[in-house]
Design a protein around this motif. Structure first.
Motif, mmCIF file in Angstrom:
data_model
loop_
_atom_site.group_PDB
_atom_site.id
_atom_site.type_symbol
_atom_site.label_atom_id
_atom_site.label_comp_id
_atom_site.label_asym_id
_atom_site.label_seq_id
_atom_site.Cartn_x
_atom_site.Cartn_y
_atom_site.Cartn_z
ATOM 1 N N ASN A 74 0.406 -1.472 -0.069
ATOM 2 C CA ASN A 74 -0.080 -0.527 -0.113
ATOM 3 C C ASN A 74 1.077 0.997 0.295
ATOM 4 O OD1 ASN A 74 -2.309 1.279 0.170
ATOM 5 N ND2 ASN A 74 -2.577 1.509 2.414
ATOM 6 N N ILE A 75 1.242 2.057 -1.307
ATOM 7 C CA ILE A 75 2.037 2.728 -1.148
ATOM 8 C C ILE A 75 1.407 3.968 -1.950
ATOM 9 C CG2 ILE A 75 3.913 3.924 -2.531
ATOM 10 C CD1 ILE A 75 5.235 1.096 -3.355
ATOM 11 N N LYS A 76 0.819 5.394 -0.532
ATOM 12 C CA LYS A 76 0.556 6.458 -1.513
ATOM 13 C C LYS A 76 0.565 7.105 -2.541
ATOM 14 C CE LYS A 76 4.082 9.717 -0.549
ATOM 15 N NZ LYS A 76 4.660 11.576 0.191
ATOM 16 N N LYS A 77 -0.071 7.727 -3.277
ATOM 17 C CA LYS A 77 -0.924 8.050 -4.327
ATOM 18 C C LYS A 77 0.678 9.050 -4.883
ATOM 19 C CE LYS A 77 -3.669 9.921 -7.853
ATOM 20 N NZ LYS A 77 -4.822 10.720 -8.018
ATOM 21 N N PRO A 78 2.077 8.939 -6.142
ATOM 22 C CA PRO A 78 2.550 9.486 -6.653
ATOM 23 C C PRO A 78 2.019 10.792 -7.253
ATOM 24 C CG PRO A 78 2.246 8.352 -8.069
ATOM 25 C CD PRO A 78 1.260 8.062 -7.046
ATOM 26 N N VAL A 79 2.602 11.876 -7.877
ATOM 27 C CA VAL A 79 2.511 13.611 -8.214
ATOM 28 C C VAL A 79 3.286 13.330 -8.972
ATOM 29 C CG1 VAL A 79 0.988 14.018 -6.236
ATOM 30 C CG2 VAL A 79 3.007 14.854 -7.346
ATOM 31 N N ASN A 80 2.918 14.478 -10.301
ATOM 32 C CA ASN A 80 2.969 14.895 -11.333
ATOM 33 C C ASN A 80 4.902 16.147 -11.560
ATOM 34 O OD1 ASN A 80 2.377 12.555 -13.255
ATOM 35 N ND2 ASN A 80 0.625 13.409 -13.387
ATOM 36 N N TYR A 81 5.727 15.749 -12.206
ATOM 37 C CA TYR A 81 6.630 16.897 -11.436
ATOM 38 C C TYR A 81 7.610 16.593 -12.454
ATOM 39 C CZ TYR A 81 10.571 19.406 -8.929
ATOM 40 O OH TYR A 81 11.226 21.013 -9.124
ATOM 41 N N HIS A 82 7.284 18.085 -13.193
ATOM 42 C CA HIS A 82 8.267 17.631 -14.709
ATOM 43 C C HIS A 82 7.752 16.687 -15.075
ATOM 44 C CE1 HIS A 82 10.334 21.257 -13.856
ATOM 45 N NE2 HIS A 82 10.901 21.066 -12.520
ATOM 46 N N GLU A 83 6.978 16.401 -15.717
ATOM 47 C CA GLU A 83 6.739 15.245 -16.526
ATOM 48 C C GLU A 83 7.096 14.076 -16.090
ATOM 49 O OE1 GLU A 83 7.010 16.232 -20.257
ATOM 50 O OE2 GLU A 83 6.201 17.898 -19.728
ATOM 51 N N PHE A 84 7.973 13.711 -14.701
ATOM 52 C CA PHE A 84 8.291 12.469 -13.974
ATOM 53 C C PHE A 84 7.065 12.244 -13.098
ATOM 54 C CE2 PHE A 84 11.674 13.515 -16.197
ATOM 55 C CZ PHE A 84 12.295 12.654 -15.882
ATOM 56 N N VAL A 85 7.073 11.447 -12.762
ATOM 57 C CA VAL A 85 5.751 10.630 -11.413
ATOM 58 C C VAL A 85 6.657 10.364 -10.424
ATOM 59 C CG1 VAL A 85 4.133 8.782 -10.552
ATOM 60 C CG2 VAL A 85 4.432 9.720 -13.244
ATOM 61 N N VAL A 86 7.085 11.432 -9.078
ATOM 62 C CA VAL A 86 7.623 11.510 -8.279
ATOM 63 C C VAL A 86 6.640 11.333 -7.018
ATOM 64 C CG1 VAL A 86 9.368 12.864 -9.364
ATOM 65 C CG2 VAL A 86 7.749 13.499 -8.236
#
Length: 562
Positions: A74-86
């Motif tokens: 159960n990993i928290k949802k990532p976000v978009n940053y500089h078109e990477f998923v981080v």
């Protein structure tokens, strides 16, 4: 535009602390055995993020066999940053006892937690790992880098990413001043040109109603109403697009809307030719006069101008350019519609500055009433017909556009030959020559060498081509209603050096004219809000630093591609 971005980066660097953290301070990692499992705790400095794709958890049994259990956690949802998923702000990651037992039974085991991250300031760290061993006599916790040194690599991003980051990190005053500057730059592009004859015709019409009297202040006020309405349209459409991921302008480019708006321009043209006068029904005018005759005169046509400005922005406005795309990405990623909307509004005001200047100039330099007023009205009537043809060109075959343009040029020429003076007959000759040149250019364009684009309609089709292409790939997001897309086709993609360079690529084109669900899915894959956009792939991975949003001339295009 690049100079503006460089200035921004320089200013921000004056206030930035460029001291890079060592790995221990950047990534504070611990592991703890709990009653319900083993918990990894990774605390990140506020300037640090880790890549989702490099976040891995392995369980190793006594034989040394590694099993990837990342997707089972159960990993928290990532976000978009500089078109990477981080991931920002670190995380707590629990490996449950039940999962461990299902993989190794009651035997001893080892858990390996791998991660890699970067600093927002431009430093990328080597991959790191954290290990936990279950043996009571040798339970160890260790954090070590797989390489002995930290790699300093500048993060190369495209214009849109840089502008998005400016919104995220800059002060509100710097952001708004920057976007005003972007607006001034956009005002020099062909995207804003169709609004000039529209506003000019409005000023001429109001001048005719006032007997040729048009002060600089009234010309400015008419222009201001038009520009403010245009700015509100961009802001509303931009905020909605950023929040909901929809290209509002694309939705308004369907056949019925374009035909309807073209018909409005045709109606305006024939009104200027003197066939009729566009006005409210007499009963409505009487009611308004009874309410307040003076106010009605004072604000005559204000609502009509506002509506025209609002619709013009949506229908004939510019395609997506880096500042607009950057604002939309920022709104989409952060949900901050206030700052994003303010940036778009200020940018639109910057775009409207030439229109305000035209309004003031028309008022100040408008000559005395006379027969010239009818001539000017008819000239703008022809211009309105030209705008109508320009809009229809988005939905009709090219041959239809050619025929309509020739008919307009020749019809205007014959009218001047029959009714004009000597100067009018000279203009008629110029129009006839222009018609012949237009035919010649159209034929040459039809016979010219075209780049071998392959059309892609779905994400699945695109993924298949990317997976099997032996050459680098360029994907062109394109639409018939996109002015900058046509500029790419007519200017950049006609350049011999560009054609030679692109011969090394597999060329794909995504036509988003109809804004279908498949089109939206393709744009969503790359976090795009509209055309034009150029996406580059090499060895199955996107070359993000080459991504282009908005028009690039051949020199700019080659500099990025090479």
């Amino acid at each position: 535009m690049k100079k503006v971005l460089l200035i921004l980066l320089f200013i921000s660097s004056l206030f930035a602390n460029n001291d890079f953290l060592n790995p221990e301070d950047a990534f504070a990692a611990t592991v703890e055995k709990k009653s319900n499992g083993v918990e990894f705790n990774l605390v990140l400095d506020k300037s640090i993020y880790i890549y989702d794709e490099f976040l891995k958890v392995y369980i190793v049994d006594l034989s040394g066999k590694e099993t990837d259990i990342t997707k089972e956690l159960n990993i928290k949802k990532p976000v978009n940053y500089h078109e990477f998923v981080v991931h920002f702000d670190g995380m707590k990651l629990l490996v449950p006892n039940e999962l461990i037992k299902s993989k190794v039974g009651t035997s001893d085991y080892k858990l390996i937690f791998e991660y890699q991250g970067c600093s927002k300031k431009g430093l990328c760290y080597s991959p790191m790992d954290l290990t936990y061993e279950s043996k009571p006599t040798a339970s160890i916790i260790k954090s070590e880098t797989k390489q002995s040194q930290v790699q300093v690599e500048p993060i190369v991003v495209n214009e849109t990413d840089t502008i998005t980051e400016t919104l995220k990190s800059g002060s509100i005053f710097l952001v708004l001043a920057t976007f005003f500057g972007f607006g001034l730059l956009l005002a020099l592009t062909p995207c804003i040109f169709p609004m000039i004859p529209i506003l000019s015709s409005i000023i001429v019409q109001h001048s005719n109603k006032d007997g040729g009297k048009m002060s600089a202040s009234k010309g400015f006020m008419l222009s201001l109403i038009y520009v403010l309405s245009m700015s509100i349209a961009y802001t509303v459409a931009g905020v909605l697009a950023g929040l909901f991921g929809a290209n509002i302008q694309a939705m308004l480019q369907n056949t019925f809307v374009i035909v309807g708006f073209s018909a409005v321009f045709v109606a305006l043209a024939f009104s200027m030719f003197g066939y009729y006068e566009l006005a409210l029904p007499a009963s409505w005018q009487t009611a308004l006069n009874k309410t307040s005759n003076d106010e009605e005169k004072k604000h005559s046509g204000v609502l009509g101008i506002a509506i025209m400005g609002f619709l013009s922005a949506l229908i004939v406005g510019p395609c997506v350019a880096p500042p607009l795309a950057g604002a939309l990405v920022y709104i989409g990623q952060t949900g901050d519609a206030v700052l994003g909307g303010l940036a778009l509004f200020v940018m639109s005001i910057g775009m409207g500055m030439p229109l305000l200047a035209i309004g003031m100039g028309a008022g100040k330099y408008m000559p005395k009433p006379g027969g010239w007023m009818m001539v000017v009205s008819k000239v703008f009537g022809v211009v309105m017909l030209a705008v109508a043809i320009w809009m229809l060109d988005r939905i009709v075959p090219t041959i239809v556009t050619i025929v309509l343009v020739i008919a307009l040029l020749m019809g205007s020429a014959f009218y001047l030959i029959k009714n004009g003076n000597k100067f009018g007959k000279i203009v008629a000759l110029v129009l006839m020559i222009s018609a012949m040149v237009f035919v010649k250019l159209s034929v040459d364009d039809a016979n010219s060498k075209k780049l071998p684009f392959q059309y892609v309609k779905t994400v699945q089709e695109l993924n298949l081509i990317v997976a099997h292409s032996k050459k680098p790939i360029m994907i062109d997001f394109w639409a018939t209603w996109c002015i900058s897309c046509i500029e790419f086709d007519k200017i950049t993609f006609k350049d011999k050096e560009v054609i030679e360079e692109l011969s090394k690529y597999t060329l794909l084109k995504v036509d988003v004219t109809d804004n279908t669900d498949a089109d939206k899915e393709l744009m969503k894959k790359f976090n795009l809000f509209g055309p034009p956009a150029m996406i580059f792939y090499k060895d199955g991975k996107e070359e993000k630093s080459k991504r282009m949003i908005g028009f690039k001339n051949p020199q700019q295009f080659l500099k990025i591609v090479k």
